[in-house]
Design a protein around this motif. Structure first.
Motif, mmCIF file in Angstrom:
data_model
loop_
_atom_site.group_PDB
_atom_site.id
_atom_site.type_symbol
_atom_site.label_atom_id
_atom_site.label_comp_id
_atom_site.label_asym_id
_atom_site.label_seq_id
_atom_site.Cartn_x
_atom_site.Cartn_y
_atom_site.Cartn_z
ATOM 1 N N PHE A 124 0.817 -1.202 0.000
ATOM 2 C CA PHE A 124 0.000 0.000 0.000
ATOM 3 C C PHE A 124 0.859 1.264 0.000
ATOM 4 N N PRO A 125 1.579 1.524 -1.108
ATOM 5 C CA PRO A 125 2.406 2.732 -1.211
ATOM 6 C C PRO A 125 1.607 3.988 -0.886
ATOM 7 N N GLY A 126 2.214 4.855 -0.112
ATOM 8 C CA GLY A 126 1.553 6.080 0.306
ATOM 9 C C GLY A 126 0.751 5.912 1.593
ATOM 10 N N PHE A 127 0.419 4.684 1.946
ATOM 11 C CA PHE A 127 -0.306 4.389 3.187
ATOM 12 C C PHE A 127 0.122 2.994 3.634
ATOM 13 N N PRO A 128 1.394 2.856 4.066
ATOM 14 C CA PRO A 128 1.932 1.528 4.366
ATOM 15 C C PRO A 128 1.264 0.851 5.555
ATOM 16 N N ILE A 129 1.021 -0.442 5.388
ATOM 17 C CA ILE A 129 0.467 -1.302 6.437
ATOM 18 C C ILE A 129 1.388 -2.516 6.534
ATOM 19 N N PHE A 130 1.740 -2.885 7.758
ATOM 20 C CA PHE A 130 2.592 -4.047 7.994
ATOM 21 C C PHE A 130 1.820 -5.295 7.567
ATOM 22 N N PRO A 131 2.362 -6.107 6.647
ATOM 23 C CA PRO A 131 1.627 -7.275 6.134
ATOM 24 C C PRO A 131 1.295 -8.303 7.222
ATOM 25 N N GLY A 132 0.137 -8.922 7.092
ATOM 26 C CA GLY A 132 -0.306 -9.941 8.043
ATOM 27 C C GLY A 132 0.663 -11.097 8.153
ATOM 28 N N VAL A 133 1.278 -11.494 7.043
ATOM 29 C CA VAL A 133 2.239 -12.595 7.096
ATOM 30 C C VAL A 133 3.420 -12.226 7.984
ATOM 31 N N CYS A 134 3.753 -10.960 8.069
ATOM 32 C CA CYS A 134 4.846 -10.516 8.934
ATOM 33 C C CYS A 134 4.418 -10.529 10.406
ATOM 34 N N VAL A 135 3.153 -10.274 10.670
ATOM 35 C CA VAL A 135 2.638 -10.413 12.035
ATOM 36 C C VAL A 135 2.763 -11.881 12.459
ATOM 37 N N ILE A 136 2.401 -12.795 11.560
ATOM 38 C CA ILE A 136 2.526 -14.226 11.854
ATOM 39 C C ILE A 136 3.994 -14.586 12.085
ATOM 40 N N GLU A 137 4.898 -14.055 11.277
ATOM 41 C CA GLU A 137 6.336 -14.306 11.462
ATOM 42 C C GLU A 137 6.799 -13.815 12.831
ATOM 43 N N ALA A 138 6.323 -12.657 13.262
ATOM 44 C CA ALA A 138 6.691 -12.145 14.589
ATOM 45 C C ALA A 138 6.188 -13.087 15.681
ATOM 46 N N VAL A 139 4.979 -13.621 15.515
ATOM 47 C CA VAL A 139 4.448 -14.595 16.478
ATOM 48 C C VAL A 139 5.307 -15.856 16.475
ATOM 49 N N LEU A 140 5.678 -16.342 15.305
ATOM 50 C CA LEU A 140 6.513 -17.539 15.220
ATOM 51 C C LEU A 140 7.849 -17.312 15.932
ATOM 52 N N GLN A 141 8.483 -16.174 15.675
ATOM 53 C CA GLN A 141 9.744 -15.882 16.356
ATOM 54 C C GLN A 141 9.540 -15.796 17.865
ATOM 55 N N ALA A 142 8.454 -15.150 18.285
ATOM 56 C CA ALA A 142 8.168 -15.054 19.717
ATOM 57 C C ALA A 142 7.996 -16.448 20.313
ATOM 58 N N ALA A 143 7.259 -17.303 19.619
ATOM 59 C CA ALA A 143 6.996 -18.654 20.125
ATOM 60 C C ALA A 143 8.276 -19.471 20.232
ATOM 61 N N THR A 144 9.075 -19.492 19.181
ATOM 62 C CA THR A 144 10.269 -20.337 19.200
ATOM 63 C C THR A 144 11.330 -19.809 20.160
ATOM 64 N N ARG A 145 11.332 -18.519 20.432
ATOM 65 C CA ARG A 145 12.337 -17.941 21.333
ATOM 66 C C ARG A 145 11.921 -17.941 22.797
ATOM 67 N N THR A 146 10.648 -18.130 23.077
ATOM 68 C CA THR A 146 10.187 -18.051 24.467
ATOM 69 C C THR A 146 9.577 -19.346 24.972
ATOM 70 N N ALA A 147 9.610 -20.399 24.186
ATOM 71 C CA ALA A 147 8.985 -21.669 24.562
ATOM 72 C C ALA A 147 9.602 -22.245 25.835
ATOM 73 N N PRO A 148 8.822 -23.061 26.565
ATOM 74 C CA PRO A 148 9.393 -23.746 27.730
ATOM 75 C C PRO A 148 10.589 -24.587 27.284
ATOM 76 N N PRO A 149 11.684 -24.553 28.032
ATOM 77 C CA PRO A 149 12.887 -25.292 27.626
ATOM 78 C C PRO A 149 12.637 -26.781 27.433
ATOM 79 N N GLU A 150 11.726 -27.356 28.194
ATOM 80 C CA GLU A 150 11.458 -28.792 28.083
ATOM 81 C C GLU A 150 10.858 -29.178 26.730
ATOM 82 N N PHE A 151 10.345 -28.208 25.961
ATOM 83 C CA PHE A 151 9.792 -28.505 24.649
ATOM 84 C C PHE A 151 10.896 -28.783 23.633
#
Length: 141
Positions: free
Chosen positions: A53-80
Protein backbone atom coordinates in the motif's frame (compact mmCIF):
# COMPACT_ATOMS: atom_id res chain seq x y z
CA UNK A 1 22.87 -30.90 -4.05
CA UNK A 2 24.79 -27.63 -4.01
CA UNK A 3 28.57 -28.28 -3.98
CA UNK A 4 29.00 -26.48 -0.64
CA UNK A 5 26.06 -28.22 1.03
CA UNK A 6 26.39 -31.45 2.91
CA UNK A 7 23.78 -33.82 4.22
CA UNK A 8 24.48 -32.52 7.73
CA UNK A 9 24.12 -28.82 6.93
CA UNK A 10 21.19 -27.02 8.52
CA UNK A 11 19.36 -24.42 6.47
CA UNK A 12 18.73 -21.27 8.45
CA UNK A 13 15.16 -19.99 8.25
CA UNK A 14 14.60 -16.82 6.30
CA UNK A 15 12.57 -14.00 7.73
CA UNK A 16 11.00 -10.95 6.10
CA UNK A 17 11.62 -9.01 9.34
CA UNK A 18 14.68 -6.79 9.53
CA UNK A 19 14.97 -7.08 13.33
CA UNK A 20 14.26 -10.10 15.56
CA UNK A 21 11.53 -10.01 18.15
CA UNK A 22 12.61 -9.08 21.67
CA UNK A 23 11.93 -11.53 24.48
CA UNK A 24 9.99 -9.86 27.27
CA UNK A 25 9.30 -12.96 29.39
CA UNK A 26 10.42 -16.56 28.91
CA UNK A 27 7.73 -19.18 29.33
CA UNK A 28 6.57 -19.43 32.93
CA UNK A 29 3.80 -21.39 34.58
CA UNK A 30 0.85 -19.10 35.19
CA UNK A 31 -2.49 -20.49 36.42
CA UNK A 32 -1.42 -24.03 35.47
CA UNK A 33 -0.37 -23.17 31.90
CA UNK A 34 2.76 -21.90 30.18
CA UNK A 35 2.78 -18.22 29.14
CA UNK A 36 5.44 -16.05 27.56
CA UNK A 37 5.75 -12.61 26.01
CA UNK A 38 7.75 -10.80 23.34
CA UNK A 39 7.66 -7.51 21.47
CA UNK A 40 8.55 -6.24 18.03
CA UNK A 41 8.80 -2.63 16.85
CA UNK A 42 7.79 -2.08 13.24
CA UNK A 43 10.50 0.18 11.96
CA UNK A 44 9.33 2.70 9.36
CA UNK A 45 12.15 1.50 7.06
CA UNK A 46 11.11 -2.20 7.12
CA UNK A 47 11.60 -3.35 3.51
CA UNK A 48 8.21 -5.11 3.46
CA UNK A 49 6.45 -1.76 3.85
CA UNK A 50 7.76 -0.39 0.55
CA UNK A 51 5.26 -2.15 -1.69
CA UNK A 52 2.43 -2.83 0.71
CA UNK A 53 0.00 0.00 0.00
CA UNK A 54 2.41 2.73 -1.21
CA UNK A 55 1.55 6.08 0.31
CA UNK A 56 -0.31 4.39 3.19
CA UNK A 57 1.93 1.53 4.37
CA UNK A 58 0.47 -1.30 6.44
CA UNK A 59 2.59 -4.05 7.99
CA UNK A 60 1.63 -7.27 6.13
CA UNK A 61 -0.31 -9.94 8.04
CA UNK A 62 2.24 -12.60 7.10
CA UNK A 63 4.85 -10.52 8.93
CA UNK A 64 2.64 -10.41 12.04
CA UNK A 65 2.53 -14.23 11.85
CA UNK A 66 6.34 -14.31 11.46
CA UNK A 67 6.69 -12.15 14.59
CA UNK A 68 4.45 -14.59 16.48
CA UNK A 69 6.51 -17.54 15.22
CA UNK A 70 9.74 -15.88 16.36
CA UNK A 71 8.17 -15.05 19.72
CA UNK A 72 7.00 -18.65 20.12
CA UNK A 73 10.27 -20.34 19.20
CA UNK A 74 12.34 -17.94 21.33
CA UNK A 75 10.19 -18.05 24.47
CA UNK A 76 8.99 -21.67 24.56
CA UNK A 77 9.39 -23.75 27.73
CA UNK A 78 12.89 -25.29 27.63
CA UNK A 79 11.46 -28.79 28.08
CA UNK A 80 9.79 -28.50 24.65
CA UNK A 81 13.22 -28.49 22.97
CA UNK A 82 13.77 -27.00 19.50
CA UNK A 83 10.51 -26.05 17.76
CA UNK A 84 9.72 -25.53 14.08
CA UNK A 85 6.55 -24.35 12.36
CA UNK A 86 4.22 -27.14 11.32
CA UNK A 87 0.92 -25.33 10.67
CA UNK A 88 -0.67 -21.92 10.96
CA UNK A 89 -3.99 -23.13 12.37
CA UNK A 90 -5.64 -19.71 12.32
CA UNK A 91 -4.95 -16.01 12.01
CA UNK A 92 -7.59 -13.38 12.66
CA UNK A 93 -6.54 -9.83 11.99
CA UNK A 94 -8.52 -7.30 14.01
CA UNK A 95 -6.71 -4.03 13.31
CA UNK A 96 -4.02 -2.79 10.96
CA UNK A 97 -0.40 -2.53 12.07
CA UNK A 98 1.45 0.60 10.94
CA UNK A 99 5.07 1.77 10.76
CA UNK A 100 6.24 2.78 14.23
CA UNK A 101 3.81 0.44 16.05
CA UNK A 102 5.16 -1.91 18.69
CA UNK A 103 3.65 -5.39 18.72
CA UNK A 104 3.09 -6.85 22.19
CA UNK A 105 2.89 -10.62 21.72
CA UNK A 106 1.43 -12.75 24.51
CA UNK A 107 1.78 -16.52 23.94
CA UNK A 108 -0.10 -19.33 25.70
CA UNK A 109 1.16 -22.89 25.26
CA UNK A 110 -0.49 -26.30 25.09
CA UNK A 111 0.71 -29.74 24.01
CA UNK A 112 -0.97 -31.40 21.07
CA UNK A 113 -0.17 -35.03 20.18
CA UNK A 114 3.55 -35.12 19.32
CA UNK A 115 3.73 -31.38 18.75
CA UNK A 116 3.07 -28.21 20.62
CA UNK A 117 0.37 -25.65 20.07
CA UNK A 118 0.35 -22.01 20.98
CA UNK A 119 -2.18 -19.23 20.84
CA UNK A 120 -0.93 -15.66 20.57
CA UNK A 121 -2.64 -12.37 21.23
CA UNK A 122 -0.96 -9.52 19.36
CA UNK A 123 -1.68 -5.94 20.42
CA UNK A 124 -0.45 -2.48 19.49
CA UNK A 125 -0.81 0.80 21.31
CA UNK A 126 -4.36 1.01 19.86
CA UNK A 127 -5.48 -2.41 21.14
CA UNK A 128 -5.93 -5.92 19.74
CA UNK A 129 -4.35 -6.38 16.29
CA UNK A 130 -4.44 -10.16 15.75
CA UNK A 131 -5.14 -13.59 17.20
CA UNK A 132 -2.85 -16.32 15.86
CA UNK A 133 -2.76 -20.09 16.53
CA UNK A 134 0.29 -22.11 15.52
CA UNK A 135 1.18 -25.78 15.69
CA UNK A 136 4.88 -26.40 16.08
CA UNK A 137 6.79 -29.65 15.79
CA UNK A 138 9.62 -30.65 18.06
CA UNK A 139 13.04 -31.72 16.96
CA UNK A 140 16.00 -30.63 14.94
CA UNK A 141 13.98 -30.33 11.70
Amino acid sequence: MHPEATSTSVRQPLSPLREPVRVVRQAALVDGGWRSAASFRVRPDEPVLAGHFPGFPIFPGVCVIEAVLQAATRTAPPEFGPLHLDTVESARFRDAVYPGDTLAIEVEWDRVDQGTGCAARVSTERGLAALVRLRLRRGDR
